[in-house]
Design a protein around this motif. Sequence first.
Motif, short mmCIF file in Angstrom:
data_model
loop_
_atom_site.label_atom_id
_atom_site.label_comp_id
_atom_site.label_asym_id
_atom_site.label_seq_id
_atom_site.Cartn_x
_atom_site.Cartn_y
_atom_site.Cartn_z
N GLU A 141 0.84 -1.20 0.00
CA GLU A 141 0.00 0.00 0.00
C GLU A 141 0.88 1.26 0.00
O GLU A 141 0.60 2.22 -0.68
N LEU A 142 1.94 1.17 0.81
CA LEU A 142 2.82 2.32 0.97
C LEU A 142 3.42 2.76 -0.36
O LEU A 142 3.43 3.94 -0.70
N ASP A 143 3.89 1.76 -1.15
CA ASP A 143 4.48 2.07 -2.45
C ASP A 143 3.45 2.73 -3.36
O ASP A 143 3.74 3.70 -4.03
N ARG A 144 2.26 2.16 -3.34
CA ARG A 144 1.22 2.66 -4.24
C ARG A 144 0.91 4.12 -3.91
O ARG A 144 0.76 4.94 -4.79
N GLU A 160 3.59 6.50 -5.01
CA GLU A 160 3.63 6.72 -6.45
C GLU A 160 2.49 7.62 -6.92
O GLU A 160 2.57 8.21 -7.99
N GLY A 161 1.43 7.67 -6.13
CA GLY A 161 0.28 8.48 -6.50
C GLY A 161 -0.31 7.98 -7.80
O GLY A 161 -0.44 6.78 -8.01
N ILE A 206 1.22 -3.73 -20.16
CA ILE A 206 0.82 -4.22 -18.84
C ILE A 206 1.00 -3.07 -17.86
O ILE A 206 2.04 -2.41 -17.89
N SER A 207 -0.02 -2.82 -17.04
CA SER A 207 0.16 -1.77 -16.04
C SER A 207 -0.70 -2.07 -14.83
O SER A 207 -1.78 -2.65 -14.94
N ASP A 208 -0.21 -1.65 -13.66
CA ASP A 208 -0.95 -1.97 -12.43
C ASP A 208 -2.08 -0.99 -12.15
O ASP A 208 -2.79 -1.14 -11.17
N PHE A 209 -2.26 0.01 -13.04
CA PHE A 209 -3.43 0.85 -12.81
C PHE A 209 -4.70 0.11 -13.26
O PHE A 209 -5.80 0.46 -12.87
N VAL A 210 -4.50 -0.93 -14.04
CA VAL A 210 -5.63 -1.79 -14.40
C VAL A 210 -5.72 -2.90 -13.35
O VAL A 210 -4.73 -3.53 -13.02
N LEU A 211 -6.90 -3.06 -12.82
CA LEU A 211 -7.09 -3.99 -11.72
C LEU A 211 -7.63 -5.32 -12.24
O LEU A 211 -8.58 -5.35 -13.02
N GLY A 212 -7.01 -6.39 -11.80
CA GLY A 212 -7.39 -7.70 -12.28
C GLY A 212 -8.83 -8.06 -11.95
O GLY A 212 -9.47 -8.81 -12.69
N SER A 213 -9.32 -7.51 -10.88
CA SER A 213 -10.65 -7.92 -10.40
C SER A 213 -11.78 -7.06 -10.97
O SER A 213 -12.93 -7.30 -10.68
N VAL A 214 -11.43 -6.06 -11.75
CA VAL A 214 -12.47 -5.18 -12.28
C VAL A 214 -12.70 -5.51 -13.76
O VAL A 214 -11.73 -5.66 -14.51
#
Length: 841
Positions: A305-308, A311-312, A337-345
């Motif tokens: 969470e802290l990293d996220r 990074e804002g 590939i990017s982590d702004f896209v959520l696997g669960s959405v």
Amino acid sequence: MKAPRKSKTEYNPTEIEPKWQEVWEKEGLYQAEDFSGKPKYYVLIEFPYPSGAGLHVGHIRSWSAMDSYARKKRMEGYNVLYPIGWDAFGLPAENYAIKTGIHPSKAVAQNISNFKKQCKSLGLSFDWSREVNTTDPNYYKWTQWIFLKFFEKGLAYLSDVTVNWCPFCKTNLADEEVLANGTHERCGNPTERRMQKQWLLKITAYADRLIEDLKLVDYSPRIRIQQENWIGRKEGINITYPIDGTNEEVGCFTTRPDTNFGATFIVVAPEHPIVAKLLDGKFQISKDEIKKIGEYVKRAKNKSELDRISEGREKTGVFTGLYATNQLNSTKLPIWISDFVLGSVGTGAVVGVPGHDLRDFEFAQKFNLPVIRVVVGSDGDTSSIAEARQVQEKEGTMINSGFLNNMDINLAIEKIMDYLEEKGWGKRVVSYHLRDWVFSRQHYWGEPIPIIHCPSCGIVPVPEDQLPVELPYVEKYEPSGTGESPLANVKEWVEVSCPKCNKPARRETDTMPNWAGSNWYFLRYLDPENNNAIADKDKMEYWMPVDLYQGGFEHTTLHLLYSRFVYKFLFDIGVVPTSEPYAKRRSHGIVLGPDGRKMSKSFGNVINPDQVVGKFGADTLRLYEMFMGPFDQTVTWSIEGVEGCFRFLRRVWYLSHSKISRQKTTGNLLASLHRTIKKVSSDTEDLKFNTVVASLMEFVNSWQGSKNGLSKEDLRKFLLILAPFAPHMSEELWQHMESRSKNQESGKEKHDSLFIIHNSIHGQSWPKFDPALVEEEIVEIPVQVNGRLRGTLQIAKEEAGKQSAVESQAREDERVKKYLAGKNPQKIVFIPGRLINFVTS
RNA sequence: GCCGGGGUGGCGGAAUGGUAGACGCGAGGGCCUUAAGAGCCCUUGUUCCAACUGGAACGUGGAGGUUCGAGUCCUCUCCCCGGCACCA
């Protein structure tokens, strides 16, 4: 007038309140009657978590307001159910146990007895014979039974879920335990996210009905809207994009397919299946690239969470080397590939339309991807790619979009969905913000999940006749350190034989979340001792649904939604008689400390209700809590306000002893009484308790200012409308009157409570007002010239309805004359009985 | 950022589009009292003109609008509180 004896004039709540509390309890005045012939009314408050801190003045605000409401309903002839119980599983008790070694059940019992004592000292009219406790095995037997039913119907399932993990404490954490900066609230160390098998309930299967059926119930608009938003139903389309040089395709969910001509890339979540295939070398890309991708994915998945937070919104990402085709216009879309896209959405993949989506725009800027504008907003801005402001418009016209050009976007959305479906390139779907509900906790102090894991049979439910699965008594409550619940350490409890094949098996060691017991508690009140069912069917048929459910705004989304879901499920399997549990829901605002901040030990601004009761009495506290401000809004505690309410009650006490007339009540005072009855009746019904109290005060002011005072008969009426709000004092004064009048007749000592309704000579029930008396004899009519007040007329009621009478009298007024200045008004606005307005220009 | 709630005297707050400030607190003055407390009575939005009767202007976060009339309805905007937050 002669001063009465001191003992009679002195208002002494600490003397009279405990006396009546005892009498009321002894006589069982507030016990609801199953199947009574009277109309039923079920008033529900959210049952409390019995914390060690005791009752909060916030509890009291809600409960005494509902208590007043319940009392009034009883006086109106309803069979009222107003119950209470304890939502006693939860982390605080467990943490307390870890710290002190005191077993949670012991601490909980202590807290409950304290809460109970406090409730009783407030004279709350709960039906104590129906008290429930979620930690009682006879209660949680049924919480477990409901779980088994969910399991039986395939609505409870195990799945890998991301959990918060504190590597320092070696334990899983609830979201509430993780602070905004990503650290664990107890130890202050950074938390991580990791996957763990958890039980989930399929609430999403009920998403549509949870929205749809809001039409069947009366919730205040803001509650309804919050529920709808939380469920977050969205209609959109899954568009498929074939991946070049492979047999694979990637599906992207979007609610804005109209913008698809502007798509310039595709982004998938690190969890997307295509990523795993990539890393397995299923596609033709170099080892180096695979390595790069592998590193990005690993980093993204482990990101704390802290990293996220640090990074804002700064976008990160990696190119896969793959391209997909947008079949609409044969454009090549690079896949990233990017982590702004959520696997669960959605589908875990999005199509990037940077001209019309902020996140896509930021991503495109970061990685130099093209931006195409396909919609012109109403401002006519057609600025080109280079200076494209990001726009997420609600209306506009299509450009650069082939056959969609010049269409309104809403029309374009429909057209392109039809087109995509026709071509087989897309499929309309509905997506929800609501997720399935994670129903496992790795804690000791909760209901054990009634499941057995058998090496040969797999997941086996505990047979119903073996319920409840009782929580074993343990010595240590510390988390196991593996992420399992402390129950995993209780060998003799965990190791069982499989109910199916009898071979050695293990119990599920996860427990249920706090919500589990609170989902259905309102059903258990109907039949708390029942050993064969949640509650007797006929009793549920009689009492359900809850007529008024009152609680805090903080429970609007979670508890309210969860319990509606569970109830609907029970309805579907034929257990409960209605499809919605609560006919009406209202919420109250919280009570802040005198400094305007949330009450908290660390601020030292916590108000202790016991001290207020000790000093001013329960009636004063209750009255004040209702007088503070609008029931549904946040209010700030004020000690001076409490004193004001005490003064009011003391004045009532004094006037009841001194300003009583042998004759009938006359004039203004009589009219005032009837107006007050009217106002108190309707405002209580509307839960506008602050104005109820104000109108009672207003009446007492006119009583005090009156020449002759109230007749005994009318004092009784006043006491009846005061009774729901100041029950002890009202009862005391009522009994005092009764004994005075009856002693003269029969010398009988014991008298019926004011709160008992029967058709006695005094008509002990909620008083009715006389509509004729409510109207003023002489009314005041404001006279305006050009909308400005220039005078008021005192005029008889029947004259005030006639324009000729009002107009001629108004024209006589000196000031009105002055402002009319001899001119004849061009227009006269006359509202009969209300106002007259001369318009000259 | 999104969703929700709110902004009215010194303070908490009233007010079906129709006399803004009910009710309570606080403050000021008076009565009662040996005194204190309690109680009772009067005054209390701001400014100005009168001067013991009163009258005028302004006034519900801000700017516009609709209306005979707006705290209330509409448009825009500022601030505060709560919830959610990269939700496609």
